[in-house]
Design a protein around this motif. Structure first.
Motif, short mmCIF file in Angstrom:
data_model
loop_
_atom_site.label_atom_id
_atom_site.label_comp_id
_atom_site.label_asym_id
_atom_site.label_seq_id
_atom_site.Cartn_x
_atom_site.Cartn_y
_atom_site.Cartn_z
N MET A 35 -2.54 12.87 18.16
CA MET A 35 -2.18 11.52 18.56
C MET A 35 -0.79 11.12 18.06
O MET A 35 0.01 10.53 18.79
CB MET A 35 -3.24 10.53 18.05
N ASN A 36 -0.49 11.40 16.79
CA ASN A 36 0.81 11.03 16.22
C ASN A 36 1.95 11.69 16.99
O ASN A 36 2.98 11.06 17.26
CB ASN A 36 0.87 11.41 14.75
N LYS A 37 1.77 12.98 17.32
CA LYS A 37 2.81 13.70 18.06
C LYS A 37 2.96 13.17 19.48
O LYS A 37 4.06 13.14 20.03
CB LYS A 37 2.51 15.19 18.06
N VAL A 38 1.84 12.78 20.08
CA VAL A 38 1.89 12.22 21.44
C VAL A 38 2.71 10.94 21.45
O VAL A 38 3.58 10.73 22.32
CB VAL A 38 0.48 11.95 21.97
N VAL A 39 2.47 10.06 20.48
CA VAL A 39 3.24 8.81 20.38
C VAL A 39 4.71 9.12 20.14
O VAL A 39 5.60 8.48 20.72
CB VAL A 39 2.67 7.93 19.25
N LEU A 40 5.00 10.12 19.31
CA LEU A 40 6.39 10.50 19.03
C LEU A 40 7.07 11.00 20.29
O LEU A 40 8.24 10.66 20.56
CB LEU A 40 6.42 11.57 17.94
N ASN A 91 0.80 -1.22 0.00
CA ASN A 91 0.00 0.00 0.00
C ASN A 91 0.84 1.27 0.00
O ASN A 91 0.29 2.37 -0.14
CB ASN A 91 -0.93 0.01 1.21
N GLN A 92 2.15 1.13 0.19
CA GLN A 92 3.05 2.29 0.25
C GLN A 92 2.69 3.24 1.40
O GLN A 92 3.03 4.43 1.36
CB GLN A 92 3.02 3.06 -1.08
N SER A 93 1.98 2.74 2.38
CA SER A 93 1.64 3.52 3.56
C SER A 93 1.28 2.57 4.69
O SER A 93 0.98 1.39 4.46
CB SER A 93 0.45 4.46 3.28
N ILE A 94 1.31 3.11 5.91
CA ILE A 94 0.99 2.28 7.06
C ILE A 94 0.32 3.15 8.12
O ILE A 94 0.67 4.31 8.31
CB ILE A 94 2.28 1.62 7.64
N SER A 95 -0.67 2.58 8.77
CA SER A 95 -1.37 3.31 9.83
C SER A 95 -0.51 3.36 11.08
O SER A 95 0.45 2.59 11.23
CB SER A 95 -2.71 2.64 10.13
N LEU A 96 -0.86 4.26 11.98
CA LEU A 96 -0.10 4.40 13.23
C LEU A 96 -0.17 3.12 14.04
O LEU A 96 0.83 2.67 14.60
CB LEU A 96 -0.65 5.58 14.04
N ALA A 97 -1.36 2.51 14.10
CA ALA A 97 -1.52 1.27 14.87
C ALA A 97 -0.65 0.15 14.30
O ALA A 97 0.03 -0.55 15.05
CB ALA A 97 -2.98 0.85 14.89
N ASP A 98 -0.67 -0.03 12.98
CA ASP A 98 0.13 -1.08 12.36
C ASP A 98 1.62 -0.82 12.52
O ASP A 98 2.42 -1.76 12.66
CB ASP A 98 -0.22 -1.20 10.88
N PHE A 99 2.02 0.46 12.50
CA PHE A 99 3.43 0.81 12.72
C PHE A 99 3.87 0.40 14.12
O PHE A 99 4.95 -0.18 14.30
CB PHE A 99 3.63 2.31 12.51
N ILE A 100 3.02 0.68 15.12
CA ILE A 100 3.34 0.30 16.49
C ILE A 100 3.39 -1.22 16.62
O ILE A 100 4.30 -1.78 17.26
CB ILE A 100 2.32 0.90 17.47
N PHE A 101 2.43 -1.91 16.00
CA PHE A 101 2.42 -3.37 16.02
C PHE A 101 3.70 -3.94 15.43
O PHE A 101 4.30 -4.89 15.97
CB PHE A 101 1.22 -3.90 15.23
N THR A 102 4.14 -3.38 14.31
CA THR A 102 5.34 -3.88 13.64
C THR A 102 6.59 -3.67 14.49
O THR A 102 7.40 -4.59 14.66
CB THR A 102 5.51 -3.17 12.28
N CYS A 103 6.75 -2.45 15.01
CA CYS A 103 7.91 -2.16 15.87
C CYS A 103 7.89 -3.03 17.13
O CYS A 103 8.95 -3.49 17.59
CB CYS A 103 7.92 -0.69 16.24
#
Length: 300
Positions: free
Chosen positions: A127-132, A38-50
């Motif tokens: 939300m994205n900045k909070v996670v960062l 998809n050339q993109s990833i959601s924040l949730a999937d990014f966290i799951f992957t890491c």
């Protein structure tokens, strides 16, 4: 020559390692393949992957430690440099695992909970900045953890054998590991806060439904309950991991000659192995994909 207890310990360690790797590799490969497609990833999937990658690192460190404990010293010489490198690798993996699991807890809180307070809404919109910010703060904690570990390691290093230093300074070493483990308080506090706020949001949501004569069950209620289960599972597994690590450090140092002491290490696998399957069961996409693959394997 391996004894019967050594064989049992190694077999159990390898079985727990394989179980944990299956769950984490599945999560990592599925999300990475969708990321590439998809050339993109959601924040949730990014966290799951890491989170999956950090758990794989944690499992590898635990397995190597089990092999070091279970195999004869002729196979793995337990030198100071080896023990230092293994300890550092395990602490980094454990820290990253706790960090990304905490980010997931915060993500569930901001995504699902409903509060009208302006500060909560401000956090929810960013939300994205909070996670960062959590990741950056966790990085500072990791640097502090490593520097503290290096400082205390120097107490045991004067050109002599690592084991002899541990035997001479068992109490100091246990106190040192306990102090280093205090960095786990950051993810524990954030996760506990997430559980309490999610529960409070759920109670308020159910009360509003009852006041509106709409019963106490709707889609939002079920989402709240599922999120609370996910965050609580992480919270309790972190506690288990924390105490298992402390007990393992204490027993292995105080009763190093006991044949059963090494079996305490098996509890350390529970966190990286068990939480991955809870994540799969709690995420509809991961659960449905896992069921589909299991059906394919069963049919073949």
């Amino acid at each position: 020559m391996l004894t019967g207890l050594d064989m049992i310990f190694l077999i159990l360690s390898i079985v727990e390692f394989i179980i944990g790797m299956l769950g984490n590799v599945f999560i990592g490969l599925l999300n990475c393949s969708e990321w590439v497609k998809n050339q993109s990833i959601s924040l949730a999937d990014f966290i799951f992957t890491c989170l999956a990658i950090s758990r794989i690192m944690q499992l590898l460190a635990s397995l190597f430690n089990s092999l070091t404990m279970g195999l004869p010293m002729l196979v793995f010489g337990h030198t100071y440099k080896q023990a230092k490198a293994l300890t550092l690798f395990w602490r980094i993996a454990n820290h990253l695992s706790n960090c990304f699991a905490t980010c997931l807890s915060i993500f569930y809180l901001l995504k699902i909970a409903h509060f009208s307070h302006s500060f909560f809404l401000w956090l929810k919109w960013r939300m994205n900045k909070v996670v960062l910010v959590i990741l950056v703060l966790s990085l500072f904690f990791l640097i502090f953890d490593i520097l503290l570990l290096e400082t205390f390691n120097d107490l045991f290093l004067n050109g002599s054998n690592f084991t002899s230093h541990i035997d001479e300074s068992k109490t100091l070493y246990v106190e040192t590991m306990t102090l280093l483990s205090l960095t786990c308080l950051f993810p524990l506090v954030l996760s506990l806060t997430s559980v309490l706020l999610l529960f409070l949001s759920l109670v308020r949501h159910i009360r509003n439904l009852q006041l509106s004569n709409m019963g106490s069950r709707d889609s939002s209620t079920e989402v709240h309950k599922k999120a609370i289960k996910m965050v609580m599972s992480f919270f309790f597994l972190v506690i288990i991991n924390f105490f298992a690590t402390q007990v393992a450090n204490w027993i292995l140092l105080m009763f190093a000659k006991s044949k059963f002491a090494k079996f305490v290490l098996l509890a350390v696998y529970i966190f990286p192995s068990g939480h991955s399957f809870l994540l799969i069961l709690g995420n509809s996409k991961l659960r449905q994909t896992a069921v589909r693959y299991c059906s394919i394997l069963k049919a073949s």
